[in-house]
Scaffold this motif. Sequence first.
Motif, short mmCIF file in Angstrom:
data_model
loop_
_atom_site.label_atom_id
_atom_site.label_comp_id
_atom_site.label_asym_id
_atom_site.label_seq_id
_atom_site.Cartn_x
_atom_site.Cartn_y
_atom_site.Cartn_z
N TYR A 102 0.85 -1.19 0.00
CA TYR A 102 0.00 0.00 0.00
C TYR A 102 0.90 1.25 0.00
CZ TYR A 102 -3.07 3.66 1.80
OH TYR A 102 -3.74 4.84 1.98
N ARG B 186 1.39 4.08 -3.17
CA ARG B 186 1.21 5.53 -3.00
C ARG B 186 2.42 6.29 -3.57
NH1 ARG B 186 -3.27 6.83 0.18
NH2 ARG B 186 -2.61 8.97 0.09
N HIS C 112 -5.68 4.40 -9.16
CA HIS C 112 -6.73 4.94 -8.30
C HIS C 112 -7.54 3.78 -7.73
CE1 HIS C 112 -10.64 6.86 -7.41
NE2 HIS C 112 -9.85 7.80 -6.92
N ASP C 113 -7.92 2.85 -8.60
CA ASP C 113 -8.68 1.65 -8.16
C ASP C 113 -7.83 0.79 -7.22
OD1 ASP C 113 -10.73 2.36 -9.70
OD2 ASP C 113 -10.48 0.80 -11.23
N GLU C 114 -6.53 0.74 -7.55
CA GLU C 114 -5.64 -0.12 -6.77
C GLU C 114 -5.57 0.35 -5.31
OE1 GLU C 114 -2.42 -1.51 -9.28
OE2 GLU C 114 -1.10 -1.48 -7.55
N ILE C 115 -5.50 1.66 -5.14
CA ILE C 115 -5.43 2.21 -3.78
C ILE C 115 -6.72 1.91 -3.01
CG2 ILE C 115 -5.37 4.41 -2.48
CD1 ILE C 115 -3.08 5.25 -4.30
N SER C 116 -7.86 2.05 -3.68
CA SER C 116 -9.15 1.72 -3.02
C SER C 116 -9.17 0.24 -2.67
CB SER C 116 -10.34 2.00 -3.95
OG SER C 116 -10.27 3.30 -4.41
N TRP C 117 -8.64 -0.58 -3.57
CA TRP C 117 -8.63 -2.02 -3.33
C TRP C 117 -7.77 -2.34 -2.09
CZ3 TRP C 117 -4.65 -5.60 -3.12
CH2 TRP C 117 -5.05 -6.93 -3.06
N LYS D 217 -7.23 -0.50 0.47
CA LYS D 217 -7.95 -0.08 1.69
C LYS D 217 -9.00 -1.12 2.06
CE LYS D 217 -7.23 4.88 1.20
NZ LYS D 217 -7.78 6.10 0.63
N LYS D 218 -9.73 -1.58 1.05
CA LYS D 218 -10.79 -2.57 1.29
C LYS D 218 -10.18 -3.88 1.81
CE LYS D 218 -12.58 -4.75 -2.24
NZ LYS D 218 -12.66 -5.88 -2.81
N ARG E 104 -6.16 -9.53 -9.46
CA ARG E 104 -5.96 -8.08 -9.60
C ARG E 104 -4.84 -7.78 -10.61
NH1 ARG E 104 -8.23 -4.03 -7.93
NH2 ARG E 104 -7.13 -2.43 -9.06
#
Length: 255
Positions: free
Chosen positions: A81, A85, A120-125, A127-128, A201
């Motif tokens: 993560y 970033r 952008h999707d990867e960062i949300s993923w 977090k989830k 992913r």
Amino acid sequence: MCDGGNQGKKPAFKTQFKKQQFCRNWLHTGIQMQAKITVTETWLRKHRHLYDGATRHPFIRSIRDGNIDISAFKTWLGQDYIFVRAFVPFVASVLTKAYKGSDDGNGDVEVILGGVAALHDEISWFKKEAFKWGVQLSSIVPQKANQEYCRFLESLISPEVEYTVAAVAFWAIETIYQESFAHCLEDDSKTPPELKETCQRWGNESFGEYCNSLRNIVDRQLEKASDDVITKAEATLLRVLEHEVDFWNMSHRRT
Ligand SMILES: Cc1ncc(CN)c(N)n1
């Protein structure tokens, strides 16, 4: 026979590379047409051992064999993560260089922009997924290997680093993950069901096509690059491979 009258002296890479291609075509004339050997293909053959070390690392094998230590997986998740970033500004810098540095009749900017959107999707993923595994992202401290990798990315952001060199790093970073996780999805793999989504992913086909588009960009750039840039780009590829191995090691050791 294919020395071209060079009398044993080592020709510059580009000259040598063109000659290899010519020799292959010449040797096969009338027998079969050989596909053109690209610079990236030459490198992957030459550095196969290091490349396999990055894409078939014990951490990846342990996922594939179904005996992954879940705490190692959680370490990887938290550290990656942080890496992702730091990866965003690097990819943005590649995008800027593509815009400024390529004639872009080939759509480099669009391919790289797709990569920015995917991050952008990867960062949300992340977090989830962190929530699902009980990993507190806010309290993750980057380990040494991660810090060094992020510092390396930062060094590539410099405007002095050529578009071709930065694009090689970008292609290699994405491709190592694609090949690694695709390996965990092969028919004979025993990847635990709860880790399949993670492997999908990066291991999915469309991510593979995106990596191929990056590779085409890189090969087009390398074809017109100077020997000096080709040398720097190859050294950059090697550094990426080393950083990726160190990154997997860090997760695997759970230090
Ligand atoms: C260390 C590392 N390398 C590559 C990737 C793929 N973007 C990643 N998420 N993390």
